[in-house]
Design a protein around this motif. Structure first.
Motif, PDB file in Angstrom:
ATOM      1  N   ASP A  54       3.924  -8.312  18.355  1.00 36.06           N
ATOM      2  CA  ASP A  54       4.037  -8.141  16.531  1.00 36.06           C
ATOM      3  C   ASP A  54       3.887  -9.281  15.802  1.00 36.06           C
ATOM      4  OD1 ASP A  54       5.781  -6.951  14.450  1.00 36.06           O
ATOM      5  OD2 ASP A  54       7.077  -8.021  14.787  1.00 36.06           O
ATOM      6  N   SER A  77       2.223  -2.460  16.067  1.00 38.16           N
ATOM      7  CA  SER A  77       2.319  -1.270  15.575  1.00 38.16           C
ATOM      8  C   SER A  77       1.108  -1.267  13.744  1.00 38.16           C
ATOM      9  CB  SER A  77       3.918  -1.242  14.826  1.00 38.16           C
ATOM     10  OG  SER A  77       3.778  -0.655  15.880  1.00 38.16           O
ATOM     11  N   TYR A 104      -2.367  -1.457  15.675  1.00 38.32           N
ATOM     12  CA  TYR A 104      -2.457   0.225  16.034  1.00 38.32           C
ATOM     13  C   TYR A 104      -3.131   0.909  14.550  1.00 38.32           C
ATOM     14  CZ  TYR A 104      -1.946   4.794  17.485  1.00 38.32           C
ATOM     15  OH  TYR A 104      -2.178   5.609  17.718  1.00 38.32           O
ATOM     16  N   GLU A 105      -2.291   0.231  13.518  1.00 44.61           N
ATOM     17  CA  GLU A 105      -2.763   1.751  12.431  1.00 44.61           C
ATOM     18  C   GLU A 105      -4.020   0.802  11.395  1.00 44.61           C
ATOM     19  OE1 GLU A 105      -1.547   4.318  11.135  1.00 44.61           O
ATOM     20  OE2 GLU A 105       0.352   4.044  13.106  1.00 44.61           O
TER      21      GLU A 105
END
Length: 90
Positions: A22, A43, A46-47
């Motif tokens: 993160d 995240s 990934y997005e």
């Protein structure tokens, strides 16, 4: 950079691994019996990958990117200063 770690290590250090993914955008390939089985990444990353796949899967988007690259190479650009001036911004 992707760090390779065993599943046992991932289980022991999951909180730290998630924090590094993160905050530092570290990636982790998780292995079981020496074979890569999963990847852990932030995240946000990934997005971003999904968005990139979506954009590149459309022909018109790929063509627009190619046109923009050609314009940059040939010097057909507008400075931020000129854009701001054109819109009356400082």
């Amino acid at each position: 950079m992707t760090k390779t770690i065993s599943l046992a290590e991932a289980k022991k250090s999951l909180s730290a691994i998630i924090k590094d993914a993160d905050e530092k955008y570290d990636r982790f390939a998780i292995t079981r019996n020496g074979v890569s089985k999963a990847v852990l990444l932030s995240s946000d990353e990934y997005e971003g990958l999904l968005e990139t796949i979506d954009i590149l899967s459309r022909k018109e988007e790929r063509e627009a990117i190619a046109r923009a690259k050609k314009q940059v190479r040939s010097g057909q650009t507008v400075s931020l200063k000129d854009i701001r001036r054109g819109y009356g911004l400082k």
